[in-house]
Design a protein around this motif. Sequence first.
Motif, short mmCIF file in Angstrom:
data_model
loop_
_atom_site.label_atom_id
_atom_site.label_comp_id
_atom_site.label_asym_id
_atom_site.label_seq_id
_atom_site.Cartn_x
_atom_site.Cartn_y
_atom_site.Cartn_z
N GLU A 295 0.83 -1.20 0.00
CA GLU A 295 0.00 0.00 0.00
C GLU A 295 0.86 1.26 0.00
O GLU A 295 0.52 2.25 -0.64
CB GLU A 295 -0.94 -0.02 1.21
N ALA A 296 1.97 1.24 0.73
CA ALA A 296 2.88 2.39 0.71
C ALA A 296 3.44 2.60 -0.69
O ALA A 296 3.53 3.74 -1.18
CB ALA A 296 4.00 2.19 1.72
N ALA A 297 3.84 1.52 -1.35
CA ALA A 297 4.34 1.62 -2.71
C ALA A 297 3.26 2.14 -3.66
O ALA A 297 3.52 2.96 -4.55
CB ALA A 297 4.86 0.26 -3.18
N ARG A 298 2.05 1.69 -3.44
CA ARG A 298 0.93 2.10 -4.28
C ARG A 298 0.68 3.61 -4.19
O ARG A 298 0.44 4.28 -5.20
CB ARG A 298 -0.31 1.32 -3.87
N VAL A 299 0.74 4.14 -2.98
CA VAL A 299 0.53 5.57 -2.78
C VAL A 299 1.56 6.38 -3.57
O VAL A 299 1.22 7.38 -4.23
CB VAL A 299 0.57 5.92 -1.28
N VAL A 300 2.82 5.98 -3.51
CA VAL A 300 3.87 6.70 -4.22
C VAL A 300 3.65 6.63 -5.73
O VAL A 300 3.73 7.65 -6.44
CB VAL A 300 5.25 6.14 -3.84
N ALA A 301 3.38 5.43 -6.25
CA ALA A 301 3.19 5.28 -7.70
C ALA A 301 1.97 6.03 -8.19
O ALA A 301 1.99 6.66 -9.25
CB ALA A 301 3.09 3.80 -8.05
N GLU A 302 0.88 5.99 -7.42
CA GLU A 302 -0.34 6.70 -7.82
C GLU A 302 -0.11 8.21 -7.84
O GLU A 302 -0.58 8.90 -8.74
CB GLU A 302 -1.49 6.35 -6.87
N ARG A 303 0.60 8.72 -6.84
CA ARG A 303 0.83 10.16 -6.81
C ARG A 303 1.65 10.60 -8.02
O ARG A 303 1.36 11.62 -8.66
CB ARG A 303 1.55 10.55 -5.52
#
Length: 384
Positions: free
Chosen positions: A363-371
């Motif tokens: 989820e942390a990785a997802r937040v960075v990629a989505e931003r």
Amino acid sequence: MPPRIGVVGGGQLARMLLPPAARLGLSLVFLARPGDAVAAVWPDVVEGEPDADGLRRLAERVDVLTVEHELVDLDTMRALEAEGLPVRPSAATLQTATDKVRQREVLGAAGVPVAPWVLATTVAEIAAFGDAHGWPLVCKRPRGGYDGRGVWMVDDLDAAAAVVEEVGGEPLLLEPKLALTRELAVLVARRPGGQTAVYDPVETVQVDAMCREVLQPPRVAPDVVRRARDIGQLVADTIGSVGMLSVELFVGRPPGSGHAGTDEVLLNELAARPHNAGHVTIEGALTSQFENHLRAVADLPLGATTSRGPAAMVNVVGGQVDPADRLAATLARVPAAAVHLYGKDYRPGRKLGHVTAVGDDVEAARVVAERAADLLTAAAAEEV
């Protein structure tokens, strides 16, 4: 000495083959159109279409053929094989990978789990299948189609009749619409002699019938991961794939099964080449799908598929602005993101790149990629 590799196609998948080829010292020649993504960054290009003329002109320059897309003249590929040129994956593998009905016939007989299906051409045949297996149904063109094209969800006979009229009586593959909990992809690299390297399954997240995100590891139970890996291995061995193979899977339950019971893992479709679901392996695995594709095609030992840790990949889809115009601002604001732009002409709704991030958890990785993906596609006044 490693063979000179001919690649049919010049899109972003071809372009992403270049870094591992340079590192391994492999020589590539592409069959591409002048405006294709690879043509802008690589000099060794045979200009043309993937028809008999283009394929034969490419074949004259190389020791082995591979593909970055399946829209090729299979008759010519078979003829080149018969003349002694290695084609990896083979024309037979490509035939199965491009035909959803053949996939279900061949792989179902080999024990790969598939949903109930039938090939139908009339409304009456669709009605009979719906009565037997429940509505709604999924109607698919057996060949062609991607990102939701050539696929229709039908809730009743009126909707089914409209699809039959739209396709002009061409056969449709019918399946019951599953109550999906997840969609997965298993990537398998395979050499001519049968050595395989299977990547752990990834979760694909669809938005408007297009893959939007890929998550590693998937949010499924360990037993589902094991079954998915087993299916990927079985599919690769059954069709004798060489190079990368993406096995796309549904996780869910058939209509009317309620919430009880164990999720089934069922075949969706195949791609006998590097695939969007595998882009996360560039930063997220010890060996990327692009490197293992080249290793397999060149018949070199395969690289380790071990994950580097939780990771997320988000596709960059054309929005309000050209992502190239937002690159500097995005890199400044999200330095932990790995941005890949494909050099394609900007068009709203078109896949123009992807972003990958690796983190302590998915989820942390997802937040960075989505931003990062949002910044690349949002107008400057609407930065998030």
